[in-house]
Design a protein around this motif. Structure first.
Motif, mmCIF file in Angstrom:
data_model
loop_
_atom_site.group_PDB
_atom_site.id
_atom_site.type_symbol
_atom_site.label_atom_id
_atom_site.label_comp_id
_atom_site.label_asym_id
_atom_site.label_seq_id
_atom_site.Cartn_x
_atom_site.Cartn_y
_atom_site.Cartn_z
ATOM 1 N N GLU A 259 -101.248 30.022 39.522
ATOM 2 C CA GLU A 259 -101.233 28.681 40.116
ATOM 3 C C GLU A 259 -100.239 27.736 39.465
ATOM 4 O OE1 GLU A 259 -104.360 28.686 36.858
ATOM 5 O OE2 GLU A 259 -103.595 30.055 38.413
ATOM 6 N N ARG A 260 -99.380 28.220 38.596
ATOM 7 C CA ARG A 260 -98.408 27.373 37.907
ATOM 8 C C ARG A 260 -97.486 26.668 38.894
ATOM 9 N NH1 ARG A 260 -96.109 30.458 33.823
ATOM 10 N NH2 ARG A 260 -94.179 29.269 33.866
ATOM 11 N N GLU A 261 -96.957 25.489 38.478
ATOM 12 C CA GLU A 261 -96.137 24.695 39.381
ATOM 13 C C GLU A 261 -94.828 25.382 39.758
ATOM 14 O OE1 GLU A 261 -97.623 23.523 36.756
ATOM 15 O OE2 GLU A 261 -98.853 21.817 37.350
ATOM 16 N N ASP A 262 -94.273 26.205 38.856
ATOM 17 C CA ASP A 262 -92.983 26.844 39.147
ATOM 18 C C ASP A 262 -93.163 28.296 39.600
ATOM 19 O OD1 ASP A 262 -93.876 27.808 36.756
ATOM 20 O OD2 ASP A 262 -91.918 27.830 35.784
ATOM 21 N N ALA A 263 -94.252 28.596 40.304
ATOM 22 C CA ALA A 263 -94.485 29.968 40.776
ATOM 23 C C ALA A 263 -93.384 30.411 41.737
ATOM 24 C CB ALA A 263 -95.857 30.063 41.445
ATOM 25 N N ALA A 264 -92.937 29.497 42.623
ATOM 26 C CA ALA A 264 -91.878 29.850 43.571
ATOM 27 C C ALA A 264 -90.588 30.192 42.826
ATOM 28 C CB ALA A 264 -91.645 28.704 44.544
ATOM 29 N N GLU A 304 -98.010 29.771 48.786
ATOM 30 C CA GLU A 304 -96.608 29.483 49.075
ATOM 31 C C GLU A 304 -95.696 30.455 48.348
ATOM 32 O OE1 GLU A 304 -93.183 27.829 50.608
ATOM 33 O OE2 GLU A 304 -95.286 27.656 51.233
ATOM 34 N N ALA A 305 -96.008 30.748 47.078
ATOM 35 C CA ALA A 305 -95.204 31.707 46.327
ATOM 36 C C ALA A 305 -95.265 33.096 46.956
ATOM 37 C CB ALA A 305 -95.683 31.765 44.872
ATOM 38 N N MET A 306 -96.430 33.496 47.413
ATOM 39 C CA MET A 306 -96.562 34.809 48.061
ATOM 40 C C MET A 306 -95.810 34.838 49.387
ATOM 41 S SD MET A 306 -98.321 36.619 45.908
ATOM 42 C CE MET A 306 -99.254 37.966 46.657
ATOM 43 N N ARG A 307 -95.822 33.730 50.131
ATOM 44 C CA ARG A 307 -95.064 33.679 51.388
ATOM 45 C C ARG A 307 -93.565 33.761 51.126
ATOM 46 N NH1 ARG A 307 -99.170 29.985 53.201
ATOM 47 N NH2 ARG A 307 -97.996 28.217 52.336
ATOM 48 N N ILE A 308 -93.094 33.065 50.060
ATOM 49 C CA ILE A 308 -91.675 33.136 49.712
ATOM 50 C C ILE A 308 -91.303 34.569 49.330
ATOM 51 C CG2 ILE A 308 -89.971 32.413 48.000
ATOM 52 C CD1 ILE A 308 -91.323 29.694 47.953
ATOM 53 N N GLY A 373 -88.729 31.547 31.033
ATOM 54 C CA GLY A 373 -89.031 30.229 30.507
ATOM 55 C C GLY A 373 -89.094 29.192 31.601
ATOM 56 N N GLY A 374 -89.479 27.971 31.198
ATOM 57 C CA GLY A 374 -89.533 26.867 32.155
ATOM 58 C C GLY A 374 -90.917 26.515 32.585
ATOM 59 N N GLY A 375 -91.919 27.349 32.167
ATOM 60 C CA GLY A 375 -93.278 27.079 32.608
ATOM 61 C C GLY A 375 -93.860 25.821 32.016
ATOM 62 N N ASP A 376 -93.345 25.400 30.836
ATOM 63 C CA ASP A 376 -93.884 24.213 30.194
ATOM 64 C C ASP A 376 -93.065 22.959 30.487
ATOM 65 O OD1 ASP A 376 -95.908 25.660 29.050
ATOM 66 O OD2 ASP A 376 -94.684 26.227 27.339
ATOM 67 N N PRO A 378 -91.788 19.634 32.056
ATOM 68 C CA PRO A 378 -92.564 18.594 32.738
ATOM 69 C C PRO A 378 -92.204 18.530 34.201
ATOM 70 C CG PRO A 378 -90.834 17.614 31.385
ATOM 71 C CD PRO A 378 -90.835 19.062 31.080
ATOM 72 N N THR A 379 -93.169 18.668 35.027
ATOM 73 C CA THR A 379 -92.982 18.587 36.472
ATOM 74 C C THR A 379 -94.022 17.671 37.043
ATOM 75 O OG1 THR A 379 -94.377 20.517 36.760
ATOM 76 C CG2 THR A 379 -92.015 20.918 36.698
ATOM 77 N N PRO A 380 -93.656 16.972 38.103
ATOM 78 C CA PRO A 380 -94.645 16.079 38.716
ATOM 79 C C PRO A 380 -95.814 16.873 39.240
ATOM 80 C CG PRO A 380 -92.715 16.329 40.124
ATOM 81 C CD PRO A 380 -92.390 16.995 38.841
ATOM 82 N N LYS A 381 -96.959 16.659 38.654
ATOM 83 C CA LYS A 381 -98.153 17.423 39.026
ATOM 84 C C LYS A 381 -98.890 16.706 40.143
ATOM 85 C CE LYS A 381 -101.646 20.176 36.720
ATOM 86 N NZ LYS A 381 -102.218 20.548 35.426
ATOM 87 N N PRO A 382 -99.183 17.416 41.220
ATOM 88 C CA PRO A 382 -99.888 16.767 42.307
ATOM 89 C C PRO A 382 -101.276 16.342 41.876
ATOM 90 C CG PRO A 382 -99.840 19.142 42.626
ATOM 91 C CD PRO A 382 -98.970 18.844 41.461
ATOM 92 N N GLU A 383 -101.707 15.278 42.467
ATOM 93 C CA GLU A 383 -103.036 14.763 42.134
ATOM 94 C C GLU A 383 -104.085 15.771 42.553
ATOM 95 O OE1 GLU A 383 -105.944 10.974 43.174
ATOM 96 O OE2 GLU A 383 -103.902 11.083 43.943
#
Length: 890
Positions: A259-264, A304-308, A373-376, A378-383
């Motif tokens: 479920e990480r933000e950069d899965a795609a 979304e990542a699985m669809r991509i 890398g890149g998993g940590d 900072p990315t805008p996290k959805p509410e």
């Protein structure tokens, strides 16, 4: 060199065979806008036109460049389709007009373009796919930043997120790639001269996307991709033509998705890694007991990542297990994976101990692990969406703690040790974790800690603790409460996940049971639409091809017709075998979503779904379920159609056998008497004056005998035709069986001149309710058969006697007999026992007898003759009450 290395690769040959019938795709690839892709495409089109090829421009974007517009002159251009969207007029390529025109080569500029809403497809590359499917060659253009697999890299280099992308699979499937290269300095010069954008746009572009550094990086990416493409083409050619070379071992890449933000981004990195190695790849996500607790936003990121991954050409797999590392490694070893790609993760959802990458590296053995890398970052996290139950779980924790406190007061007043009171609070924590989840259980632990301290430790009604033993008791209580709450909440999630999986399995089992019990196609279709509608609470229908084209075969609730947009989406799904309609990228304006129903034999039909909530679309879970149900429905439909096909094949085989038997019978049994008649009549004509009366009489008798034989044959054919058409209806009346049998024997007199016919009919035989003419034909056919196959001088016995319920009749001869295995077959049309093939006959006599006897309500069968010699034909006719005769007048 081994034998396998001297043979062409089957995969390569299959890939070449798959291209047959499809159009060829040539892509003009550039590093950035303005390098001259469209110009090069038009030059190549003119060259093909001079070679005599039929070239048509579907859509060419000149962007006001005079030199490009000049090249467009001389080419046929299909008129644009005007589309009005939000009160603005847009020009789009007219796909239907281009398909109807069917040129040999179509020019379609800007492959990554997004069509105006209301078009058949969302993207122009889907229009190109349909042209290729129709057998039309296509020239098109694309910039390197529009490739889906490079989307994140381009954003990192340029700071611009490209919204219009093309699947890497389409790029990889192109038959030819031509790189249009231009140094960054020359491109910037063209930009400043206004040959790419208008002056104001050009100034902004130079400071952003068209900076020298960005253009250099994009140029390098374009060159690398073109080089990799050439290398793959060379390898494919060598494999297809069995050219010896250093073949690399087949590699497989597996990417872990959570479920990480950069899965795609992780998926795209894995795609590029696989392409560099020429490897196949797959995206894997593991559903653990924690999956139930994921928020909708986190679930959407995984989906979304699985669809991509699927869009980029990778295989997608969903695993189930308690531990992610165990599940991933088991899958990797089973699928012979050579490299695992995983994102750098913080300790958390996947593991309470070491992070997943560390555990994978420690246990992977010979499998390489690539940590991205890149998993940590900072990315805008959805509410995160709030719990649907709001504060109720927290109130449950408060109430449970209050009840435990009351129980503690009761325990304390009874004089029991204070340690027993902590058990009441632990019980409250456990119940809260099981009923409300982890967070309310943690709250119950904290509340219990303070309540226990405040109410039951000295000094009472104070948070101060004076007794060291009580301090340890309270602290240990808090630690144990937190651990218990965590374990209980995890158990709760496991139970809910198990229940959800059980529900899915039960759903599929129930569906499989329904369609397996369905005997006909209509039953299968009804089971499909009813189950789909009740499972996802939507309308459903199945469309199948018919005489009038694709039509609705079943619907729930019943549906008679589709609107124009939905019908077009259904037709597209049927033709291309892909999902179309509401929520898809093809004809999304339709009200229905259509899923192909197909098997290895080909398309079977189309499953349509319309959610009850207007514009809603099925969730990813529902889509996976629908695709599974569609696959099962396809197998069930194929089963019923196979049964129908087998029955049709049997009928066709039987029809062919009957036709061959009829032709054989006609050629033999018609020709033989005709030859005799012609011979005798020609002798009378030629030698009638010189022949004596005896010879002339013999010839005339021959003519009569053969004419009667021919008449019997024709009569048998007519009777069989009437029986087959159901037109043979007995005209029953009271008749004397003696008279019927004597008439048949007299009619067969000449046939039986070399046999003795004995009639033995009981004197008390009553009148029978039959059609005398038809029954006479039955006895005549039986006597005719007996005379044909029984030796001369033998006796043919015909006897009959009444019983309480029926009349028993037998015709017995002393011939060679019929083998028991043929006793039933001889009643089939044109069937003849092989050992008696030398005898003349049509094979219709016994079939006619059975038809007549059964029309009277009786039965007929074959048995052995007297003492096992010869054949007995046994007939049973129902015995009707005798008619009442009027009394004589006094």
């Amino acid at each position: 060199m081994t034998e396998s290395e001297t043979r062409p690769s089957p995969d390569a040959l299959l890939a070449e065979a798959a291209r047959e019938g499809r159009g060829r795709l040539k892509i003009f690839l550039g590093a950035a806008p303005g390098v001259g892709k469209t110009f090069a495409m038009l030059e190549a089109a003119h060259e093909r036109q001079r070679e005599g090829l039929d070239v048509v421009a579907g859509i060419v974007e000149t962007h006001g460049r005079e030199e490009t517009e000049a090249l467009l002159a001389g080419l046929e251009v299909v008129p644009f389709r005007r589309v009005v969207y939000r009160e603005r007029d847009f020009a789009e390529m007219d796909l239907d007009a281009l398909l109807e025109r069917r040129p040999k080569l179509a020019l379609v500029d800007e492959l990554a373009h997004t069509n105006v809403p209301g078009s058949r497809h969302v993207k122009r590359w889907q229009d190109v796919e349909e042209l290729l499917f129709a057998g039309i060659d296509v020239y098109t253009t694309i910039n390197i930043q529009h490739l889906e697999g490079l989307n994140d890299v381009v954003e990192q280099i340029s700071g611009v997120k490209v919204r219009e992308t093309v699947p890497d699979a389409l790029f990889a499937a192109a038959d030819e790639i031509e790189l249009i290269d231009l140094p960054p300095e020359d491109l910037i010069k063209r930009l400043n001269e206004g040959k790419v954008y208008l002056p104001e746009q050009a100034r902004r572009a130079v400071h952003h996307f068209f900076s020298p550094g960005t253009l250099t990086a994009l140029r390098e990416m374009a060159l690398r991709h073109a080089a990799e493409r050439v290398d793959r083409q060379m390898v494919d050619f060598m494999r297809a033509h069995a050219i010896a070379g250093p073949w690399p071992a087949r590699e497989r890449v597996l990417v872990c998705i959570d479920e990480r933000e950069d899965a795609a981004r992780l998926v795209r990195v894995s795609k590029r890694a696989a392409d560099r190695r020429g490897a196949s790849w797959m995206a894997v996500t593991v559903e653990t007991p924690h999956a139930y607790a994921l928020s909708e936003a986190e679930k959407d990121r995984i989906d979304e990542a699985m669809r991509i991954a699927a869009r980029l050409g990778g295989e997608t797999v969903t695993l189930h297990g308690d531990d992610v590392v165990d599940a991933v490694l088991a899958c990797a070893r089973e699928r012979n994976v050579t490299q695992i790609v995983v994102g750098r993760t913080r300790r958390g959802r996947w593991s309470l101990g070491k992070a997943v990458p560390d555990r994978l590296i420690a246990r992977a053995g010979q499998i390489n692990v690539l940590v991205v890398g890149g998993g940590d970052a900072p990315t805008p996290k959805p509410e995160k969406p709030r719990d649907k139950q709001g504060v109720l779980p927290l109130l449950f924790a408060v109430v449970a703690t209050a009840i435990a406190s009351g129980l503690g007061v009761a325990i304390d007043s009874s004089g029991l040790p204070i340690a027993n009171i902590s058990l009441a609070y632990l019980m409250a924590v456990l119940v809260t974790a099981m009923r409300a989840g982890l967070k309310p259980a943690i709250l119950a632990s904290v509340l219990g800690f303070f309540a226990f301290n405040f109410l039951f430790t000295e000094p009472r009604f104070s948070f101060a603790i004076t007794d060291t033993q009580n301090i340890l008791t309270v602290v240990f209580f808090l630690v144990v409460a937190v651990i218990v709450s965590n374990m209980a909440a995890r158990l709760r999630d496991q139970i809910k996940t198990t229940q959800e999986n059980a529900r899915r399995t039960s759903n599929l089992y129930e569906f499989g049971r329904k369609i397996s019990a369905a005997a006909t196609l209509d039953d299968v279709l009804w089971a499909v639409v009813h189950h789909v509608a009740t499972t996802i609470h939507a309308k459903s229908l199945v469309l199948m091809p018919g005489e009038q084209g694709l039509g609705i075969s079943a619907g729930y609730p019943p549906e008679d017709e589709l609107d124009e947009k939905s019908a077009a989406a259904a037709a597209w799904t049927w033709t291309h075998g892909k999902i179309a309609g509401r929520g898809s990228t093809t004809l999304p304006a339709a009200d229905w979503l259509f899923i192909p129903i197909s098997t290895a034999r080909g398309p079977m039909g189309v499953l349509g779904v319309q959610m009850t909530d207007g514009g809603a679309v099925p969730t990813p879970d529902q889509m996976r379920l629908l695709e599974t149900l569609a696959d099962q429905a396809a197998v069930a439909i194929e089963r019923t159609t196979l049964v129908t096909d087998i029955e049709a094949a049997k009928v066709a085989t039987e029809r062919e056998r009957l036709r061959a038997a009829l032709l054989s019978s006609l050629s033999h049994d018609l020709r033989t008497p005709l030859v005799s008649i012609l011979g005798a009549s020609s002798s009378l004509v030629s030698y009638g004056d010189v022949l004596d009366p005896v010879n002339r009489g013999d010839l005339a008798q021959t003519i009569q005998d053969e004419a009667e034989r021919l008449n019997r044959f024709v009569q048998n054919l007519l009777d069989m035709t009437r029986l087959g058409a159901g037109a043979l209806q007995p005209r029953a009346d009271w008749a004397d069986l003696h008279d019927i049998v004597r008439a048949a024997v007299q009619r067969a007199g000449r046939l039986a001149e070399f046999h003795t016919v004995r009639i033995d009919i009981a004197a008390e035989m009553p009148l029978v309710w039959v059609d005398a003419v038809l029954m006479e034909q039955v006895f005549f056919n039986l006597i005719d058969n007996a005379c044909k196959y029984a030796p001369r001088g033998t006796t043919i016995k015909l006897w009959a006697h009444p019983t309480a319920t029926h009349i028993a009749i037998e015709v017995v001869d002393q011939g060679p007999g019929i083998p028991p295995e043929d006793w039933e077959k001889v009643f089939e049309m044109f069937y003849r026992v092989k050992q008696t093939d030398s005898q003349s006959g049509t094979g219709l006599g016994l079939a006619i007898c059975r038809g007549i006897v059964e029309a009277h309500g009786g039965t007929i069968r074959i048995a052995a003759g007297m003492n096992g010699v010869g054949t007995a034909v046994v007939i049973r006719l129902p015995l009707s009450p005798a008619p009442t005769l009027p009394e004589a007048a006094p």
